[in-house]
Design an enzyme around this catalytic site. Structure first.
Site, PDB file in Angstrom:
ATOM      1  N   PHE A 126       0.997  -1.692   0.046  1.00  0.00           N
ATOM      2  CA  PHE A 126      -0.119  -0.246   0.070  1.00  0.00           C
ATOM      3  C   PHE A 126       0.986   1.140   0.298  1.00  0.00           C
ATOM      4  O   PHE A 126       1.646   0.778   0.718  1.00  0.00           O
ATOM      5  CB  PHE A 126      -0.637   0.312   0.995  1.00  0.00           C
ATOM      6  N   ASP A 203       0.845  -5.352   8.305  1.00  0.00           N
ATOM      7  CA  ASP A 203      -0.010  -4.451   7.893  1.00  0.00           C
ATOM      8  C   ASP A 203      -1.158  -5.036   7.588  1.00  0.00           C
ATOM      9  O   ASP A 203      -1.094  -6.236   6.984  1.00  0.00           O
ATOM     10  CB  ASP A 203       0.589  -4.021   6.676  1.00  0.00           C
ATOM     11  N   TYR A 228     -11.318   0.601  10.190  1.00  0.00           N
ATOM     12  CA  TYR A 228     -12.603   0.988   9.628  1.00  0.00           C
ATOM     13  C   TYR A 228     -12.736   0.344   8.276  1.00  0.00           C
ATOM     14  O   TYR A 228     -13.906   0.725   7.643  1.00  0.00           O
ATOM     15  CB  TYR A 228     -12.247   2.809   9.559  1.00  0.00           C
ATOM     16  N   LYS A 229     -12.006  -0.674   8.575  1.00  0.00           N
ATOM     17  CA  LYS A 229     -12.267  -1.556   6.973  1.00  0.00           C
ATOM     18  C   LYS A 229     -13.279  -2.707   7.381  1.00  0.00           C
ATOM     19  O   LYS A 229     -14.328  -2.419   8.154  1.00  0.00           O
ATOM     20  CB  LYS A 229     -11.076  -1.633   6.852  1.00  0.00           C
ATOM     21  N   ARG A 381     -12.189  -4.074  -7.876  1.00  0.00           N
ATOM     22  CA  ARG A 381     -12.254  -4.497  -6.302  1.00  0.00           C
ATOM     23  C   ARG A 381     -13.682  -5.175  -5.835  1.00  0.00           C
ATOM     24  O   ARG A 381     -14.710  -4.020  -5.442  1.00  0.00           O
ATOM     25  CB  ARG A 381     -11.159  -3.607  -5.680  1.00  0.00           C
TER      26      ARG A 381
HETATM   27  C1  LIG Z   1      -6.020   1.386   4.405  1.00  0.00           C
HETATM   28  C2  LIG Z   1      -5.511   0.957   4.383  1.00  0.00           C
HETATM   29  C3  LIG Z   1      -3.701   1.707   5.912  1.00  0.00           C
HETATM   30  C4  LIG Z   1      -4.160   3.263   5.614  1.00  0.00           C
HETATM   31  O1  LIG Z   1      -3.880   3.853   6.622  1.00  0.00           O
HETATM   32  P1  LIG Z   1      -4.170   4.795   6.946  1.00  0.00           P
HETATM   33  O2  LIG Z   1      -3.107   5.688   7.449  1.00  0.00           O
HETATM   34  O3  LIG Z   1      -5.109   5.127   7.966  1.00  0.00           O
HETATM   35  O4  LIG Z   1      -5.017   6.019   5.835  1.00  0.00           O
HETATM   36  C5  LIG Z   1      -2.209   1.715   5.265  1.00  0.00           C
HETATM   37  N1  LIG Z   1      -2.184   0.512   4.722  1.00  0.00           N
HETATM   38  C6  LIG Z   1      -3.333  -0.438   3.861  1.00  0.00           C
HETATM   39  C7  LIG Z   1      -2.464  -2.076   3.372  1.00  0.00           C
HETATM   40  C8  LIG Z   1      -4.481  -0.604   3.844  1.00  0.00           C
HETATM   41  O5  LIG Z   1      -5.178  -1.352   3.742  1.00  0.00           O
END
Ligand SMILES: *Cc1c(COP(=O)(O)O)cnc(C)c1O
Length: 410
Positions: A126, A203, A228-229, A381
């Site tokens: 990411f 992560d 939040y996911k 997705r």
């Molecule tokens: C959604 C996501 C994030 C989000 O990071 P934020 O700091 O909450 O914006 C980070 N890493 C991965 C792999 C994600 O899917």
């Protein structure tokens, strides 16, 4: 006549089907394929938020901090550890954003491996993970060692074995890849990092709440994830961090993170002249806990605890397997390709379908209340949050994709 079960058969046989009613909006025909990006709210969350404002915030006022709120990051962290992470108490905490926690833990990790000069990560991780690693590398004079991955897959054991060595301080990987949904073999990759003397940071943004985790059993060092996911904490809800107890309690090497604030200090209200870290996981915190942001998360943890992680995973696998089968049957002839693992053992909670017109398809779908998301390049997705998604929803969503794609190609 086909004997394959229909969406209606699968919904009727689904032991978790009744949970869908607990989420706001599931009574409408809207198709939601993005619970892996922002989970739906639970129906109990609205009243809980109102009660909090009226009774706790409004009634307890500043007394609320001592009575309840200051210890929430660790208490909810422990609950998350028990329900989702496979983590014994005292190792998980809620606060900040994933990005900020990544920064803190990457810095802490490289400080625990003095003399080692490399962070290993993959090019398809990411963006925020890659950007944080780039920043820390620039700040600390380290080198990034990149692994190239198959965009429909992810990091394999042999690739990691080749990338790590005596220079590796940290391996930074996603458990479930945000694009392909590749589910990394976390215990095996963790062992490979450890055999090289490195630490590993997972992560968990795309796995917590959908894929069972066993961080203690896998001997993981560090982990972060958002809430939040699949944890339905709401937009901008705070993230979580996990630090293995052995790292927090090593007398030879103190665990030090770089954002030293008063809430992570040993006695926040002594207002002393110098920072001394709090014992245990609390030292990962920096400033005032985001109390309102943790309320919805508590509701979802209660629900996940009731449903059970293994049952949630079984439904998730059934949903993604159904989506793969139906996408190939209904969309294959339009040139749509699966860019996620076919093996459910190696697949997280979403499925990505590729076609050059998917950006246009997504725009049209949003206008008709079918909500997937688009990920470059050409990926549609399909996120299937296990407790809030039905098989009928998968069916009607894929039918809508077929309709729009057909129309655009005409
Ligand atoms: C959604 C996501 C994030 C989000 O990071 P934020 O700091 O909450 O914006 C980070 N890493 C991965 C792999 C994600 O899917």
């Amino acid at each position: 006549m086909s004997t394959a079960p229909t969406a209606a058969d699968l919904d009727a046989a689904d032991p978790l089907a009744a949970y869908r009613d607990r989420f706001v909006g599931t009574e409408t025909p809207l198709v939601y394929f993005d619970g892996n990006s922002l989970g739906r709210p639970l129906r109990v969350t609205g009243p809980r938020l109102a009660r909090f404002v009226d009774q706790e915030w409004g009634g307890r006022l500043i007394r609320g901090w001592d009575e309840d709120w200051l210890s929430l990051p660790e208490r909810i962290g422990d609950e998350l550890g028990r329900v989702c992470l496979g983590a014994a108490p005292g190792q998980s905490v809620i606060g900040d954003s994933t990005t900020v926690l990544l920064y803190k833990l990457v810095r802490a990790a490289v400080a625990l491996r003095p003399g080692r000069t490399e962070i290993v990560l993959d090019r398809d991780n990411f963006p925020t993970d890659r950007y944080v690693a780039q920043g820390v590398a620039a700040e600390c004079g380290l080198t990034l060692r990149w692994i190239d991955v198959d965009p429909a897959g992810g990091v394999e054991a042999a690739q990691l074995e080749e990338a790590v060595g005596e220079r590796t301080a940290l391996v930074l990987l996603s458990h479930v890849a945000y694009r392909s949904a590749w589910l990394a073999d976390a215990p095996r990759l963790t062992r490979i990092a450890h055999d090289a003397g490195a630490l590993v940071l997972w992560d968990l943004c795309h796995s917590a709440g959908a894929v069972p985790l066993a961080l203690d059993a896998w001997d993981v060092d560090l982990a972060v994830g958002c809430t939040y996911k699949y944890l339905n904490g709401g937009p901008g809800a705070p993230a979580f961090a996990y630090v293995a107890r052995r790292l927090l309690e090593d007398p030879a090497q103190p665990f030090v993170q770089p954002v030293q604030g008063w809430i992570g200090a040993a006695d926040s209200f002594a207002m002393g002249p110098d920072y001394r870290p709090a014992p245990g996981i609390r030292r990962v915190l920096s400033g005032t806990p985001p109390v309102v942001g943790m309320l919805a998360l508590q509701d979802m943890l209660a629900l996940l605890g009731e449903a059970g992680a293994e049952a949630v995973r079984a439904k998730s696998v059934a949903l993604t397997s159904y989506a793969v089968t139906r996408a190939e049957e209904r969309l294959g002839d339009l040139g749509v390709r699966l860019v996620s693992p076919r093996d459910p053992e190696r697949r997280g909670g979403h499925v990505t379908l590729a076609h050059p017109l998917m950006r246009e398809v997504t725009e049209r779908l949003w206008r008709r209340d079918v909500i997937p998301d688009h990920r470059e390049p050409h990926g549609l997705r399909v996120g299937l949050s296990p407790l809030s998604t039905s098989f009928a929803e998968v069916e009607s969503g894929l039918e809508a994709v077929r309709h729009e794609l057909d129309d655009l190609r005409a």
